[in-house]
Structure formats: structure tokens, C-alpha cells
Design a protein around this motif. Structure first.
Motif, PDB file in Angstrom:
ATOM      1  N   GLU A 137      21.864  27.499  11.395  1.00 27.28           N
ATOM      2  CA  GLU A 137      23.275  27.466  11.328  1.00 27.28           C
ATOM      3  C   GLU A 137      23.543  28.318  12.397  1.00 27.28           C
ATOM      4  O   GLU A 137      24.754  28.407  12.837  1.00 27.28           O
ATOM      5  CB  GLU A 137      23.956  28.119   9.961  1.00 27.28           C
ATOM      6  N   GLY A 138      22.998  29.328  13.099  1.00 33.20           N
ATOM      7  CA  GLY A 138      23.229  30.043  13.901  1.00 33.20           C
ATOM      8  C   GLY A 138      24.105  31.110  13.670  1.00 33.20           C
ATOM      9  O   GLY A 138      24.103  31.930  12.472  1.00 33.20           O
ATOM     10  N   ILE A 148      20.111  30.858  24.002  1.00 37.07           N
ATOM     11  CA  ILE A 148      19.198  30.716  22.402  1.00 37.07           C
ATOM     12  C   ILE A 148      17.955  30.824  22.412  1.00 37.07           C
ATOM     13  O   ILE A 148      17.170  29.943  22.955  1.00 37.07           O
ATOM     14  CB  ILE A 148      20.026  29.554  21.847  1.00 37.07           C
ATOM     15  N   MET A 149      17.293  31.782  21.787  1.00 34.02           N
ATOM     16  CA  MET A 149      15.888  32.004  21.559  1.00 34.02           C
ATOM     17  C   MET A 149      15.510  31.644  20.225  1.00 34.02           C
ATOM     18  O   MET A 149      16.036  32.113  19.306  1.00 34.02           O
ATOM     19  CB  MET A 149      15.383  33.253  21.969  1.00 34.02           C
ATOM     20  N   VAL A 154       9.965  24.004  16.141  1.00 31.63           N
ATOM     21  CA  VAL A 154      11.099  23.319  15.609  1.00 31.63           C
ATOM     22  C   VAL A 154      10.281  21.987  15.892  1.00 31.63           C
ATOM     23  O   VAL A 154       9.581  21.525  16.714  1.00 31.63           O
ATOM     24  CB  VAL A 154      12.091  23.232  16.582  1.00 31.63           C
ATOM     25  N   GLU A 155      10.878  21.092  14.970  1.00 33.53           N
ATOM     26  CA  GLU A 155      10.670  19.515  14.892  1.00 33.53           C
ATOM     27  C   GLU A 155      12.063  18.772  15.544  1.00 33.53           C
ATOM     28  O   GLU A 155      11.982  17.724  15.848  1.00 33.53           O
ATOM     29  CB  GLU A 155      10.273  18.880  13.564  1.00 33.53           C
ATOM     30  N   LYS A 156      12.975  19.258  15.127  1.00 33.50           N
ATOM     31  CA  LYS A 156      14.204  19.161  15.494  1.00 33.50           C
ATOM     32  C   LYS A 156      15.296  20.289  16.001  1.00 33.50           C
ATOM     33  O   LYS A 156      15.074  21.570  15.688  1.00 33.50           O
ATOM     34  CB  LYS A 156      14.958  18.150  14.797  1.00 33.50           C
ATOM     35  N   ILE A 157      16.231  20.170  16.922  1.00 31.07           N
ATOM     36  CA  ILE A 157      17.256  21.222  17.265  1.00 31.07           C
ATOM     37  C   ILE A 157      18.433  20.738  16.330  1.00 31.07           C
ATOM     38  O   ILE A 157      19.152  19.921  16.621  1.00 31.07           O
ATOM     39  CB  ILE A 157      17.407  21.284  18.491  1.00 31.07           C
ATOM     40  N   LEU A 161      23.481  24.383  16.639  1.00 32.69           N
ATOM     41  CA  LEU A 161      23.152  25.383  17.637  1.00 32.69           C
ATOM     42  C   LEU A 161      23.337  24.964  18.983  1.00 32.69           C
ATOM     43  O   LEU A 161      23.957  25.654  19.758  1.00 32.69           O
ATOM     44  CB  LEU A 161      21.462  25.324  17.591  1.00 32.69           C
ATOM     45  N   VAL A 162      23.283  23.568  19.419  1.00 27.52           N
ATOM     46  CA  VAL A 162      23.783  23.130  20.760  1.00 27.52           C
ATOM     47  C   VAL A 162      25.372  23.302  20.788  1.00 27.52           C
ATOM     48  O   VAL A 162      25.554  23.812  21.992  1.00 27.52           O
ATOM     49  CB  VAL A 162      23.558  21.556  20.809  1.00 27.52           C
ATOM     50  N   SER A 163      25.895  23.201  19.974  1.00 26.66           N
ATOM     51  CA  SER A 163      27.358  23.450  19.975  1.00 26.66           C
ATOM     52  C   SER A 163      27.634  25.050  20.401  1.00 26.66           C
ATOM     53  O   SER A 163      28.859  25.300  20.857  1.00 26.66           O
ATOM     54  CB  SER A 163      28.415  23.077  18.641  1.00 26.66           C
ATOM     55  N   GLN A 164      26.757  25.813  19.766  1.00 22.61           N
ATOM     56  CA  GLN A 164      27.320  27.360  19.948  1.00 22.61           C
ATOM     57  C   GLN A 164      26.459  27.886  21.405  1.00 22.61           C
ATOM     58  O   GLN A 164      26.693  28.845  21.791  1.00 22.61           O
ATOM     59  CB  GLN A 164      26.428  28.149  18.930  1.00 22.61           C
TER      60      GLN A 164
END
Length: 217
Positions: A137-138, A148-149, A154-157, A161-164
Motif C-alpha cells: 500500500e506504500g 521507490i526502493m 516481487v512478482e507484480k507491482i 505504488l505506481v500512483s505514488q
């Protein structure tokens, strides 16, 4: 008594520099942050090993080479805000804080988040804030982030997180593929991510970053 200062120098000279990590701020930070302070007491002797360290409670610390390569690839600048996901006991956030404006470090495990906050304060890492919460959820309240580190595989993002991530920002993670792993850096342009290969690596997949596998007959 173990000479951790010598071990730290040896780690940089034998694991980091040979991996073509040459940016001075990264080298300097990894030479000075006391990695042994950010692991459980029974792991201090192996704190500088060329291996993923199991911190317990479902969390691991990336091997130094992988962590260094990720930092080198994502190229954090001194005026940038960084989201550090899966900080464990705070080592990654301590290093990143040495050459960034500020770090928001997220740890899902409540005990580890409290420990990370305590250790970072004791080590004088004043530009790092530790938050307890779900990694996937970031930290929307503190977005947008320049970098963003993700401190694990991960198997998916998650879309959250992309939106943040700020437009023009970067994200880096180890992508798990059938037991193998590769480090990729993603660049966000006009809301879309493009990914570039950095190196091969291994890390356990973090909670919340697994793909959902549909059942088929």
C-alpha cells in the motif's frame, strides 16, 4: 572482539566495487553505515557476508552486492524523497538517507518497525521516518516520491505504488521469475512505467507482491 570497521571496508572492496558500483555517495554511505547494528544480535558476525540474511519474522536483508547495484541503477539525488519498502531493521533506509533529502521507510511487521525506528535514531539517521503498514500500500499521505526502493522480490507491482511515484520518478525491485530473479529499474513517464534490466539477483518475494494464480482445469 570483531573488527566491524575492517569487515565493512572489505565488503565494499570485494562485493560492491567489483560489481561496478562506482558512485561516490553510495560507496561512502556503505563504508560508514554500521550494518552490524541493523541485524539481530545472533547475526552480527555474518552481517557483512555476501548473502541474503534472514532477519526472521518473514523479512530478509538483501545481499550487499544486490543492494549496491539497485542503488547505483536508480541514481538517487540529494534533493529527492525516497520510499523504502520492506526496510526490516532499517539498514537500507540508513544508507539511502546518507545521500537523499529524506526517506519514508515502511515495515509491515510491527516489532521490526519499532526496532528500526529505535536503531535509526540511535545511529543518528535524522532524515528517516519509519511507518508501520502494508508494504504493497506504500505511503500515499507522503506521496509523490521521486524514488521507490523495494527491498525484496516481487512478482507484480501494485498499482497503488505506481500512483505514488512522481512523474519522472524511478522504482527499483528484484523481479522473481520461476525461482530466478532480475533487478529492474522502472521509469515513470506520463503515468506509464517502462522497465530496464540491471542485473541478475535473488531475494525472497515480499508479502503482498505475489501474483494471483487463477485455478484452471
Amino acid at each position: 572482539m570483531i573488527d566491524f570497521s575492517t569487515r565493512r571496508t572489505t565488503m565494499v572492496d570485494t562485493q560492491i566495487r567489483p560489481a561496478d558500483v562506482t558512485k561516490f555517495p553510495i560507496i561512502e554511505a556503505m563504508l560508514h553505515v554500521r550494518r552490524e547494528m541493523f541485524v539481530p544480535d545472533d547475526l552480527r558476525e555474518t552481517a557483512y557476508a555476501d548473502a541474503v540474511l534472514n532477519l526472521g519474522k518473514g523479512r530478509s536483508m538483501l545481499e550487499p552486492r544486490t543492494f549496491g547495484k539497485m542503488l547505483d541503477a536508480v541514481d538517487i539525488q540529494g534533493n529527492e524523497l525516497v520510499l523504502d519498502l520492506g526496510c526490516g531493521l532499517g539498514y537500507s533506509a540508513a544508507v539511502i538517507g546518507k545521500f537523499s533529502e529524506a526517506v519514508v521507510a515502511i515495515e509491515e511487521n510491527e516489532y521490526m518497525a519499532a526496532e528500526a525506528e529505535s536503531i535509526l535514531a540511535a545511529e543518528g539517521c535524522l532524515n528517516v521516518a519509519v511507518l508501520q503498514g502494508k508494504l504493497a500500500e506504500g505511503a500515499a499521505k507522503h506521496a509523490p516520491f521521486d524514488v521507490i526502493m523495494i527491498e525484496g522480490a516481487v512478482e507484480k507491482i501494485p498499482a497503488a505504488l505506481v500512483s505514488q511515484l512522481a512523474d519522472g520518478g524511478r522504482m527499483v525491485a528484484v523481479f522473481s521469475q520461476k525461482g530466478q530473479g532480475v533487478v529492474r529499474v522502472g521509469y515513470k513517464t506520463e503515468g506509464h512505467m517502462s522497465w530496464r534490466f540491471t542485473c541478475n539477483a535473488y531475494a525472497p518475494v515480499l508479502t503482498g507482491f505475489h501474483k494471483t494464480h487463477a485455478f484452471t482445469l
